[in-house]
Motif scaffolding. Structure first.
Motif, short mmCIF file in Angstrom:
data_model
loop_
_atom_site.label_atom_id
_atom_site.label_comp_id
_atom_site.label_asym_id
_atom_site.label_seq_id
_atom_site.Cartn_x
_atom_site.Cartn_y
_atom_site.Cartn_z
N PHE A 1 -34.40 3.03 10.36
CA PHE A 1 -33.65 4.17 9.81
C PHE A 1 -33.40 4.02 8.31
N CYS A 2 -33.26 2.79 7.85
CA CYS A 2 -33.11 2.59 6.39
C CYS A 2 -34.38 3.05 5.69
N HIS A 3 -35.52 2.71 6.28
CA HIS A 3 -36.78 3.10 5.68
C HIS A 3 -36.94 4.62 5.70
N LEU A 4 -36.51 5.26 6.80
CA LEU A 4 -36.59 6.72 6.88
C LEU A 4 -35.71 7.35 5.81
N SER A 5 -34.51 6.79 5.66
CA SER A 5 -33.56 7.32 4.68
C SER A 5 -34.15 7.22 3.26
N GLU A 6 -34.75 6.06 2.96
CA GLU A 6 -35.40 5.88 1.65
C GLU A 6 -36.51 6.90 1.45
N SER A 7 -37.29 7.13 2.53
CA SER A 7 -38.43 8.05 2.43
C SER A 7 -37.94 9.48 2.18
N ILE A 8 -36.82 9.85 2.80
CA ILE A 8 -36.26 11.20 2.61
C ILE A 8 -35.80 11.37 1.15
N GLN A 9 -35.13 10.35 0.63
CA GLN A 9 -34.65 10.43 -0.75
C GLN A 9 -35.81 10.42 -1.75
N GLU A 10 -36.82 9.64 -1.41
CA GLU A 10 -38.01 9.58 -2.25
C GLU A 10 -38.71 10.95 -2.30
N ALA A 11 -38.78 11.60 -1.12
CA ALA A 11 -39.42 12.92 -1.04
C ALA A 11 -38.66 13.91 -1.93
N ASN A 12 -37.34 13.84 -1.87
CA ASN A 12 -36.50 14.74 -2.68
C ASN A 12 -36.71 14.49 -4.18
N LEU B 1 -39.25 13.06 -5.71
CA LEU B 1 -40.59 13.45 -6.16
C LEU B 1 -40.68 14.96 -6.35
N CYS B 2 -40.12 15.71 -5.40
CA CYS B 2 -40.15 17.17 -5.48
C CYS B 2 -39.44 17.65 -6.74
N SER B 3 -38.25 17.06 -7.01
CA SER B 3 -37.53 17.56 -8.19
C SER B 3 -38.22 17.11 -9.48
N LYS C 1 -43.49 22.00 2.30
CA LYS C 1 -44.74 21.30 2.67
C LYS C 1 -44.96 20.08 1.76
N HIS C 2 -44.67 20.29 0.45
CA HIS C 2 -44.80 19.16 -0.48
C HIS C 2 -43.81 18.06 -0.13
N TRP C 3 -42.60 18.51 0.22
CA TRP C 3 -41.54 17.54 0.58
C TRP C 3 -42.03 16.69 1.75
#
Ligand code: ZN
Ligand code: ZN
Length: 269
Positions: free
Chosen positions: A24-35, A37-39, A47-49
């Motif tokens: 879950f830590c890795h998932l959380s990091e991936s979610i923040q990373e996606a955000n 990168l998008c911004s 879709k990019h997210w």
């Protein structure tokens, strides 16, 4: 593994907790990373997210995720990526609690293994299957590949050779000598292989036939096996069809308690 002592979690839940937390830590990091990168790239499309998220998740083997399972999210209209990210992060916390609860309430009768771990554990615990050529005591190494790693077969202790079925030539008496003592003497044994003629060999030369073995010479031999020989000499003699052994007088003074005590001290060395 599934024993529950008071309010303390089971070992299974404890192991699962740390693994689940990592995932879950890795998932959380991936979610923040996606955000992020998008911004940074000015991407406002979900879709990019998702692509950014999956790329980051895929950098480790924690959780195999593919585009397919997020296919219906891709068509969603998301007006604010930052808000969307916060929503997903909130939902992630709840999901982690649900997953943890599943492991915390799992018991031996409800656990579902991908692959039964018991044979693997037993293989690991049993380790090397080699036995001493003179007394049949198992090799002490827990790694079955220890020979290829450069470590010879060794035993924690050795035992009287009659226990493995050796008797004195001529008298047919059960041999009470320990092999780790015999290899420090000039004593010999009769040896033959397949149809070859029997020949006498020195115990001390055992490495010529068994180069992978290391028997440490010692006169400090196992009290436990001395006691076993005294107690069960008749049974061993009957088993192999031998005559009763000549047991050294002092062996009879070893009590059952002393014998058991000697095993504990040997296993701690
Ligand atoms: Zn031995
Ligand atoms: Zn071994």
């Amino acid at each position: 593994m599934f024993e529950c002592k008071g309010n303390v979690e089971t070992k299974y839940a404890d192991l699962a907790n740390s693994r689940v937390h990592q995932v879950f830590c890795h998932l959380s990091e991936s979610i923040q990373e996606a955000n992020e990168l998008c911004s940074r790239l000015g991407q406002s499309n979900v879709k990019h997210w998702i692509d950014n998220f999956l790329n980051h998740v895929g950098e480790s083997n924690y959780l195999p995720l593919s585009n397919d399972i997020l296919i219906h999210v891709q068509s969603r209209k998301v007006s604010d990526i930052r808000n969307f990210t916060e929503m997903v992060l909130d939902a992630l916390k709840d999901t982690e609690s649900i997953v943890l609860k599943t492991f915390q309430t799992t018991i031996a009768s409800t656990v579902q293994w991908n692959e039964n771990p018991i044979p693997q554990i037993m293989n690991r615990l049993w380790g090397c299957e080699a036995k001493c050529m003179f007394c049949y005591e198992p090799c002490k190494n827990t790694d079955s590949d220890h020979i290829t790693l450069g470590f010879p077969h060794q035993c924690i202790q050795h035992r009287p050779m009659g226990i493995r079925g050796f008797a004195w030539a001529g008298t047919d008496k059960f041999i009470v000598d320990f092999c780790n003592y015999s290899i420090s003497t000039e004593k010999t044994y009769k040896w033959h292989e397949n149809d070859e003629k029997e020949v006498w060999k020195y115990y001390k030369d055992y490495k010529k036939l068994y180069p992978d073995w290391d028997i440490l010479p010692s006169s400090d031999v196992s009290k436990y096996w001395m006691w076993v020989v005294c107690k069960y000499q008749q049974e061993f003699a009957d088993l192999y069809g031998f005559k009763l052994p000549d047991i050294p007088v002092h062996w009879w003074n070893i009590t059952k308690e002393k014998a058991i005590e000697s095993i504990s001290s040997t296993s701690q060395t």
